[in-house]
Design a protein around this motif. Structure first.
Motif, PDB file in Angstrom:
ATOM      1  N   TRP A  46       0.837  -1.208   0.000  1.00  0.00           N
ATOM      2  CA  TRP A  46       0.000   0.000   0.000  1.00  0.00           C
ATOM      3  C   TRP A  46       0.868   1.254   0.000  1.00  0.00           C
ATOM      4  O   TRP A  46       0.559   2.232  -0.680  1.00  0.00           O
ATOM      5  CB  TRP A  46      -0.897   0.034   1.222  1.00  0.00           C
ATOM      6  CG  TRP A  46      -2.007  -0.974   1.260  1.00  0.00           C
ATOM      7  CD1 TRP A  46      -2.537  -1.677   0.214  1.00  0.00           C
ATOM      8  CD2 TRP A  46      -2.734  -1.364   2.421  1.00  0.00           C
ATOM      9  NE1 TRP A  46      -3.553  -2.488   0.660  1.00  0.00           N
ATOM     10  CE2 TRP A  46      -3.690  -2.321   2.011  1.00  0.00           C
ATOM     11  CE3 TRP A  46      -2.663  -1.020   3.761  1.00  0.00           C
ATOM     12  CZ2 TRP A  46      -4.577  -2.915   2.896  1.00  0.00           C
ATOM     13  CZ3 TRP A  46      -3.542  -1.611   4.643  1.00  0.00           C
ATOM     14  CH2 TRP A  46      -4.495  -2.551   4.216  1.00  0.00           C
ATOM     15  N   LEU A  47       1.948   1.219   0.775  1.00  0.00           N
ATOM     16  CA  LEU A  47       2.831   2.382   0.835  1.00  0.00           C
ATOM     17  C   LEU A  47       3.458   2.679  -0.525  1.00  0.00           C
ATOM     18  O   LEU A  47       3.595   3.841  -0.907  1.00  0.00           O
ATOM     19  CB  LEU A  47       3.924   2.181   1.889  1.00  0.00           C
ATOM     20  CG  LEU A  47       3.461   2.282   3.342  1.00  0.00           C
ATOM     21  CD1 LEU A  47       4.570   1.821   4.281  1.00  0.00           C
ATOM     22  CD2 LEU A  47       3.024   3.695   3.678  1.00  0.00           C
ATOM     23  N   ARG A  48       3.841   1.626  -1.262  1.00  0.00           N
ATOM     24  CA  ARG A  48       4.437   1.833  -2.591  1.00  0.00           C
ATOM     25  C   ARG A  48       3.494   2.605  -3.515  1.00  0.00           C
ATOM     26  O   ARG A  48       3.947   3.308  -4.401  1.00  0.00           O
ATOM     27  CB  ARG A  48       4.761   0.492  -3.242  1.00  0.00           C
ATOM     28  CG  ARG A  48       6.022  -0.134  -2.778  1.00  0.00           C
ATOM     29  CD  ARG A  48       6.380  -1.351  -3.645  1.00  0.00           C
ATOM     30  NE  ARG A  48       7.346  -2.155  -2.927  1.00  0.00           N
ATOM     31  CZ  ARG A  48       7.047  -3.240  -2.228  1.00  0.00           C
ATOM     32  NH1 ARG A  48       5.813  -3.694  -2.193  1.00  0.00           N
ATOM     33  NH2 ARG A  48       7.997  -3.893  -1.595  1.00  0.00           N
ATOM     34  N   ASP A  49       2.207   2.439  -3.326  1.00  0.00           N
ATOM     35  CA  ASP A  49       1.211   3.080  -4.185  1.00  0.00           C
ATOM     36  C   ASP A  49       0.744   4.437  -3.653  1.00  0.00           C
ATOM     37  O   ASP A  49      -0.150   5.044  -4.231  1.00  0.00           O
ATOM     38  CB  ASP A  49      -0.016   2.164  -4.341  1.00  0.00           C
ATOM     39  CG  ASP A  49       0.323   0.877  -5.076  1.00  0.00           C
ATOM     40  OD1 ASP A  49       1.273   0.876  -5.886  1.00  0.00           O
ATOM     41  OD2 ASP A  49      -0.363  -0.139  -4.823  1.00  0.00           O
ATOM     42  N   ASP A  50       1.335   4.894  -2.560  1.00  0.00           N
ATOM     43  CA  ASP A  50       0.895   6.121  -1.895  1.00  0.00           C
ATOM     44  C   ASP A  50       1.827   7.288  -2.238  1.00  0.00           C
ATOM     45  O   ASP A  50       3.023   7.091  -2.444  1.00  0.00           O
ATOM     46  CB  ASP A  50       0.912   5.891  -0.377  1.00  0.00           C
ATOM     47  CG  ASP A  50       0.288   7.034   0.385  1.00  0.00           C
ATOM     48  OD1 ASP A  50      -0.954   7.123   0.385  1.00  0.00           O
ATOM     49  OD2 ASP A  50       1.041   7.845   0.957  1.00  0.00           O
ATOM     50  N   PRO A  51       1.289   8.516  -2.293  1.00  0.00           N
ATOM     51  CA  PRO A  51       2.155   9.684  -2.525  1.00  0.00           C
ATOM     52  C   PRO A  51       3.225   9.867  -1.443  1.00  0.00           C
ATOM     53  O   PRO A  51       4.232  10.532  -1.674  1.00  0.00           O
ATOM     54  CB  PRO A  51       1.189  10.876  -2.519  1.00  0.00           C
ATOM     55  CG  PRO A  51      -0.150  10.300  -2.762  1.00  0.00           C
ATOM     56  CD  PRO A  51      -0.128   8.887  -2.254  1.00  0.00           C
ATOM     57  N   GLY A  52       3.038   9.256  -0.283  1.00  0.00           N
ATOM     58  CA  GLY A  52       4.023   9.349   0.792  1.00  0.00           C
ATOM     59  C   GLY A  52       5.229   8.434   0.614  1.00  0.00           C
ATOM     60  O   GLY A  52       6.173   8.482   1.414  1.00  0.00           O
ATOM     61  N   TRP A  53       5.221   7.613  -0.433  1.00  0.00           N
ATOM     62  CA  TRP A  53       6.330   6.681  -0.697  1.00  0.00           C
ATOM     63  C   TRP A  53       7.602   7.468  -0.992  1.00  0.00           C
ATOM     64  O   TRP A  53       7.603   8.388  -1.805  1.00  0.00           O
ATOM     65  CB  TRP A  53       5.962   5.799  -1.880  1.00  0.00           C
ATOM     66  CG  TRP A  53       6.999   4.805  -2.279  1.00  0.00           C
ATOM     67  CD1 TRP A  53       7.760   4.838  -3.411  1.00  0.00           C
ATOM     68  CD2 TRP A  53       7.374   3.616  -1.596  1.00  0.00           C
ATOM     69  NE1 TRP A  53       8.581   3.752  -3.461  1.00  0.00           N
ATOM     70  CE2 TRP A  53       8.364   2.977  -2.359  1.00  0.00           C
ATOM     71  CE3 TRP A  53       6.964   3.027  -0.398  1.00  0.00           C
ATOM     72  CZ2 TRP A  53       8.958   1.775  -1.968  1.00  0.00           C
ATOM     73  CZ3 TRP A  53       7.553   1.838  -0.014  1.00  0.00           C
ATOM     74  CH2 TRP A  53       8.528   1.224  -0.789  1.00  0.00           C
ATOM     75  N   VAL A  54       8.675   7.112  -0.325  1.00  0.00           N
ATOM     76  CA  VAL A  54       9.994   7.717  -0.559  1.00  0.00           C
ATOM     77  C   VAL A  54      10.901   6.581  -1.027  1.00  0.00           C
ATOM     78  O   VAL A  54      11.447   5.848  -0.199  1.00  0.00           O
ATOM     79  CB  VAL A  54      10.548   8.393   0.718  1.00  0.00           C
ATOM     80  CG1 VAL A  54      11.895   9.057   0.430  1.00  0.00           C
ATOM     81  CG2 VAL A  54       9.545   9.394   1.287  1.00  0.00           C
ATOM     82  N   PRO A  55      11.060   6.383  -2.339  1.00  0.00           N
ATOM     83  CA  PRO A  55      11.809   5.230  -2.843  1.00  0.00           C
ATOM     84  C   PRO A  55      13.238   5.142  -2.307  1.00  0.00           C
ATOM     85  O   PRO A  55      13.758   4.039  -2.095  1.00  0.00           O
ATOM     86  CB  PRO A  55      11.815   5.419  -4.358  1.00  0.00           C
ATOM     87  CG  PRO A  55      10.888   6.519  -4.665  1.00  0.00           C
ATOM     88  CD  PRO A  55      10.551   7.236  -3.404  1.00  0.00           C
ATOM     89  N   GLU A  56      13.861   6.289  -2.048  1.00  0.00           N
ATOM     90  CA  GLU A  56      15.232   6.291  -1.533  1.00  0.00           C
ATOM     91  C   GLU A  56      15.333   5.721  -0.124  1.00  0.00           C
ATOM     92  O   GLU A  56      16.429   5.411   0.346  1.00  0.00           O
ATOM     93  CB  GLU A  56      15.797   7.725  -1.512  1.00  0.00           C
ATOM     94  CG  GLU A  56      15.871   8.386  -2.859  1.00  0.00           C
ATOM     95  CD  GLU A  56      14.572   9.079  -3.289  1.00  0.00           C
ATOM     96  OE1 GLU A  56      14.597   9.731  -4.354  1.00  0.00           O
ATOM     97  OE2 GLU A  56      13.536   8.966  -2.597  1.00  0.00           O
ATOM     98  N   LEU A  57      14.183   5.592   0.540  1.00  0.00           N
ATOM     99  CA  LEU A  57      14.172   5.114   1.919  1.00  0.00           C
ATOM    100  C   LEU A  57      13.432   3.789   2.057  1.00  0.00           C
ATOM    101  O   LEU A  57      12.860   3.481   3.102  1.00  0.00           O
ATOM    102  CB  LEU A  57      13.570   6.180   2.839  1.00  0.00           C
ATOM    103  CG  LEU A  57      14.365   7.487   2.887  1.00  0.00           C
ATOM    104  CD1 LEU A  57      13.658   8.510   3.759  1.00  0.00           C
ATOM    105  CD2 LEU A  57      15.791   7.242   3.368  1.00  0.00           C
ATOM    106  N   SER A  58      13.464   2.991   1.009  1.00  0.00           N
ATOM    107  CA  SER A  58      13.002   1.607   1.076  1.00  0.00           C
ATOM    108  C   SER A  58      14.223   0.751   0.773  1.00  0.00           C
ATOM    109  O   SER A  58      14.670   0.662  -0.375  1.00  0.00           O
ATOM    110  CB  SER A  58      11.879   1.340   0.074  1.00  0.00           C
ATOM    111  OG  SER A  58      11.443   0.002   0.201  1.00  0.00           O
ATOM    112  N   LEU A  59      14.780   0.172   1.819  1.00  0.00           N
ATOM    113  CA  LEU A  59      16.072  -0.509   1.730  1.00  0.00           C
ATOM    114  C   LEU A  59      15.934  -1.994   2.035  1.00  0.00           C
ATOM    115  O   LEU A  59      15.141  -2.387   2.895  1.00  0.00           O
ATOM    116  CB  LEU A  59      17.056   0.115   2.724  1.00  0.00           C
ATOM    117  CG  LEU A  59      17.241   1.628   2.631  1.00  0.00           C
ATOM    118  CD1 LEU A  59      18.158   2.113   3.751  1.00  0.00           C
ATOM    119  CD2 LEU A  59      17.782   2.029   1.269  1.00  0.00           C
ATOM    120  N   VAL A  60      16.727  -2.792   1.338  1.00  0.00           N
ATOM    121  CA  VAL A  60      16.765  -4.224   1.597  1.00  0.00           C
ATOM    122  C   VAL A  60      18.156  -4.629   2.058  1.00  0.00           C
ATOM    123  O   VAL A  60      19.154  -3.984   1.722  1.00  0.00           O
ATOM    124  CB  VAL A  60      16.367  -5.072   0.368  1.00  0.00           C
ATOM    125  CG1 VAL A  60      14.936  -4.802  -0.044  1.00  0.00           C
ATOM    126  CG2 VAL A  60      17.310  -4.862  -0.786  1.00  0.00           C
TER     127      VAL A  60
END
Length: 191
Positions: A46-60
Motif C-alpha cells: 500500500w505504501l508503494r502506491d501512496d504519494p508518501g512513498w519515498v523510494p530512496e528510503l526503502s532498503l533491503v
C-alpha cells in the motif's frame, strides 16, 4: 551482507520476508490478510502506491552467497533477508518521516541485519535533509539508534495510548519548533 535500495523486482521477496518476520508476532499491529500474511506485509505494498512513498528510503538487506559446497551456499545468488521503509508523514503540517515496518527474516534475526538496515536508513534520511524520523516500537530495541519517547521532543502520537512506544529520532536538520501531532502516510490508517 549488502544494504541497498529496493528494486521493483524485490517486491515478492520483501513480502515474503515481512510475512515471515511478523507471522509469529503476537502483538502484530495489523490483522492477518486472507492469504495468511500479516497486515504489515500488505502495508508495504500500500505504501508503494501512496504519494508518501519515498523510494530512496526503502532498503533491503541481501545475504551474500556462501562458498560452493557450504551449508550457506546459494546458487541463485544473494537473497533478500531484511527490509526497512520510511514514508512521508506530517508533523503539525510539515514533512517528517514515519518508519516501518522493519522486517528481518527469522533466520537472520539477532545477527545485526536489523541494526544495519536502521543505520543505513537513518544515514540516508539525514543526508536527504530530513528533520526527524518517528516510529512505533519497543524502546528497549530502538533506543540504541538514538530514538527517544517522541513526547520529549514535543511530538504527539496519532494515538496517545502508544505512550513511550511512539518514539522519535531528531536528525541534523531538526528544528526545535517542529512540534505537534504526527500523522503517518494514509495507508497506516487502513490497518
Amino acid at each position: 551482507m549488502l544494504i541497498r535500495r529496493e528494486h521493483p523486482s524485490d517486491a515478492p521477496a520483501i513480502r515474503a520476508v515481512t510475512t515471515a518476520a511478523f507471522r509469529e508476532v503476537p502483538h502484530s499491529a495489523a490483522p492477518v490478510d486472507p492469504d495468511g500474511a500479516p497486515g504489515e506485509a500488505t502495508l508495504v505494498g500500500w505504501l508503494r502506491d501512496d504519494p508518501g512513498w519515498v523510494p530512496e528510503l526503502s532498503l533491503v538487506a541481501e545475504s551474500a552467497p556462501g562458498p560452493a559446497g557450504s551449508d550457506t551456499s546459494d546458487t541463485a545468488g544473494p537473497t533478500v533477508v531484511g527490509h526497512v521503509v520510511a514514508s512521508r508523514g506530517l508533523l503539525a503540517g510539515r514533512p517528517a518521516l514515519g518508519l516501518g515496518p522493519l522486517s528481518v527474516h527469522p533466520s537472520h534475526q539477532r545477527l545485526g541485519t536489523g541494526s544495519a538496515l536502521m543505520h543505513a536508513l537513518l544515514g540516508a534520511a539525514d543526508a536527504m535533509g530530513e528533520p526527524v524520523v518517528v516510529l512505533l516500537g519497543d524502546p528497549a530495541y530502538y533506543s540504541r539508534f538514538g530514538f527517544v519517547p517522541a513526547g520529549t521532543l514535543g511530538i504527539d502520537a496519532p494515538d496517545p495510548a502508544w505512550g513511550d512506544y511512539f518514539q522519535a529520532r531528531a536528525l541534523s536538520a531538526w528544528d526545535d519548533g517542529l512540534t505537534g501531532r504526527f500523522a503517518y502516510a494514509a495507508p497506516f490508517d487502513r490497518l
